[in-house]
Design a protein around this motif. Structure first.
Motif, mmCIF file in Angstrom:
data_model
loop_
_atom_site.group_PDB
_atom_site.id
_atom_site.type_symbol
_atom_site.label_atom_id
_atom_site.label_comp_id
_atom_site.label_asym_id
_atom_site.label_seq_id
_atom_site.Cartn_x
_atom_site.Cartn_y
_atom_site.Cartn_z
ATOM 1 N N ALA A 16 0.844 -1.201 0.000
ATOM 2 C CA ALA A 16 0.000 0.000 0.000
ATOM 3 C C ALA A 16 0.870 1.239 0.000
ATOM 4 N N LYS A 17 0.238 2.356 -0.384
ATOM 5 C CA LYS A 17 0.786 3.679 -0.096
ATOM 6 C C LYS A 17 -0.193 4.314 0.875
ATOM 7 N N ILE A 18 0.297 4.719 2.048
ATOM 8 C CA ILE A 18 -0.608 5.190 3.094
ATOM 9 C C ILE A 18 -0.143 6.519 3.684
ATOM 10 N N VAL A 19 -1.109 7.267 4.195
ATOM 11 C CA VAL A 19 -0.830 8.427 5.036
ATOM 12 C C VAL A 19 -1.081 7.974 6.476
ATOM 13 N N CYS A 20 -0.069 7.972 7.291
ATOM 14 C CA CYS A 20 -0.190 7.432 8.649
ATOM 15 C C CYS A 20 -1.035 8.356 9.539
ATOM 16 N N TYR A 36 10.140 -10.456 3.194
ATOM 17 C CA TYR A 36 10.797 -9.196 2.826
ATOM 18 C C TYR A 36 9.756 -8.075 2.797
ATOM 19 N N ASP A 37 10.206 -6.876 3.168
ATOM 20 C CA ASP A 37 9.314 -5.711 3.144
ATOM 21 C C ASP A 37 10.110 -4.513 2.653
ATOM 22 N N LEU A 38 9.744 -4.015 1.481
ATOM 23 C CA LEU A 38 10.344 -2.793 0.961
ATOM 24 C C LEU A 38 9.541 -1.621 1.511
ATOM 25 N N PHE A 39 10.190 -0.714 2.239
ATOM 26 C CA PHE A 39 9.527 0.329 3.026
ATOM 27 C C PHE A 39 10.151 1.656 2.623
ATOM 28 N N THR A 84 5.179 3.942 1.449
ATOM 29 C CA THR A 84 4.788 2.761 0.687
ATOM 30 C C THR A 84 5.484 1.552 1.285
ATOM 31 N N TYR A 85 4.741 0.479 1.430
ATOM 32 C CA TYR A 85 5.364 -0.778 1.829
ATOM 33 C C TYR A 85 4.922 -1.869 0.862
ATOM 34 N N ILE A 86 5.839 -2.764 0.562
ATOM 35 C CA ILE A 86 5.564 -3.882 -0.348
ATOM 36 C C ILE A 86 6.198 -5.132 0.252
ATOM 37 N N HIS A 87 5.374 -6.083 0.616
ATOM 38 C CA HIS A 87 5.866 -7.353 1.131
ATOM 39 C C HIS A 87 6.006 -8.364 -0.012
ATOM 40 N N PHE A 88 7.070 -9.157 0.052
ATOM 41 C CA PHE A 88 7.258 -10.198 -0.961
ATOM 42 C C PHE A 88 8.162 -11.296 -0.391
#
Length: 261
Positions: A16-20, A36-39, A84-88
């Motif tokens: 997702a791309k989020i506003v915290c 893995y998590d690209l943050f 943005t975070y992307i798990h893979f």
């Protein structure tokens, strides 16, 4: 992950791309990190704690969390994080893995790829998974390239080399101008002495020899292909004395201008 094929990437539903929110904080419930998590941080201020080490984060902060990592984060409610975070996962263990953290100075390419990945998968566009794997591969290559960034000393050396080559090319493009070492050094932002030393170190000839060589090279072209006579060529290249031009031409080519024509 340079040696890992795009097909090895397993896309996970967590992205997702989020506003915290103002009271946002993050702590992985499953310990250790299961994948893995690209943050990536687009804007805002906060702190990420990775395996007990705290990192202040802002625009350009980029993490690659790995399986087994202990991760948590908080932010400044007055300047909330947009991230943005992307798990893979991966089907094979790569030999090269990007570092866990870096601060990206140039963010356009990464942000473009992140935005496209999220948009493709949210829209479930045709071929989204296939393209998503390719984008993740590109992102890993980009991060590995950022990790290999040269030290400042090497960057300075490369910049000096580039500016001298640019100046040499300027002479090649404008052989008829009355070039002086002082003017070319000023163009390069260097003192005449330092410019002359580095110019010869890099190109193997003195500045003056390069100027003359570029004039004679252009003179040969004009005599052979432009239908100009010796006088016209000499004048076009800034020579006031046709006899001096002829002597210099023969010195560099072994032939007189009239023989070439």
């Amino acid at each position: 992950m340079l040696d890992t094929s795009a097909s090895s990437f397993i896309l996970l539903p967590a992205f997702a791309k989020i506003v915290c929110e103002p009271g946002w904080k993050w702590q992985v419930r499953e310990k250790p990190m299961p994948n893995y998590d690209l943050f990536y941080v687009w804007s805002g201020e906060g702190t990420v704690v990775l395996n007990g080490e705290a990192y202040p984060v802002s625009k350009g902060s980029c993490f690659l969390f790995k399986p087994g990592d202990d991760t948590r984060a908080t932010h400044n409610p007055q300047k909330p994080l947009i991230l943005t975070y992307i798990h893979f996962d991966l089907t094979e263990q790569p030999k090269q893995i990007p570092a866990s953290y870096r601060m990206l100075e140039e963010t356009f390419e990464v942000e473009h790829m992140l935005a496209r990945y999220v948009r493709l998968r949210l829209e479930r566009a045709y071929g989204a998974d296939e393209e998503g794997r390719l984008i993740l591969k590109q992102l890993m290559i980009h991060l590995l390239r950022a990790d290999r960034k040269e030290p400042q000393e090497q960057q300075a050396s490369n910049q000096l080399t580039e500016v001298i080559r640019e100046t040499a090319n300027y002479v090649r493009q404008h052989p008829g101008l009355p070039h002086r070492v002082e003017d070319l050094a000023a163009r390069a932002g260097l003192s005449p002495r330092y410019f002359s030393i580095k110019f010869k170190e890099l190109l193997g000839v003195s500045v003056q020899s390069h100027i003359i060589s570029m004039r004679i090279e252009r003179a040969q072209h004009l005599l052979l292909h432009a239908g100009m006579n010796v006088t016209e060529v000499a004048e076009a290249l800034g020579y006031r004395d046709i006899f001096f031009f002829s002597r210099q031409f023969k010195q560099y080519t072994g032939k007189s201008p009239s023989e070439i024509r």
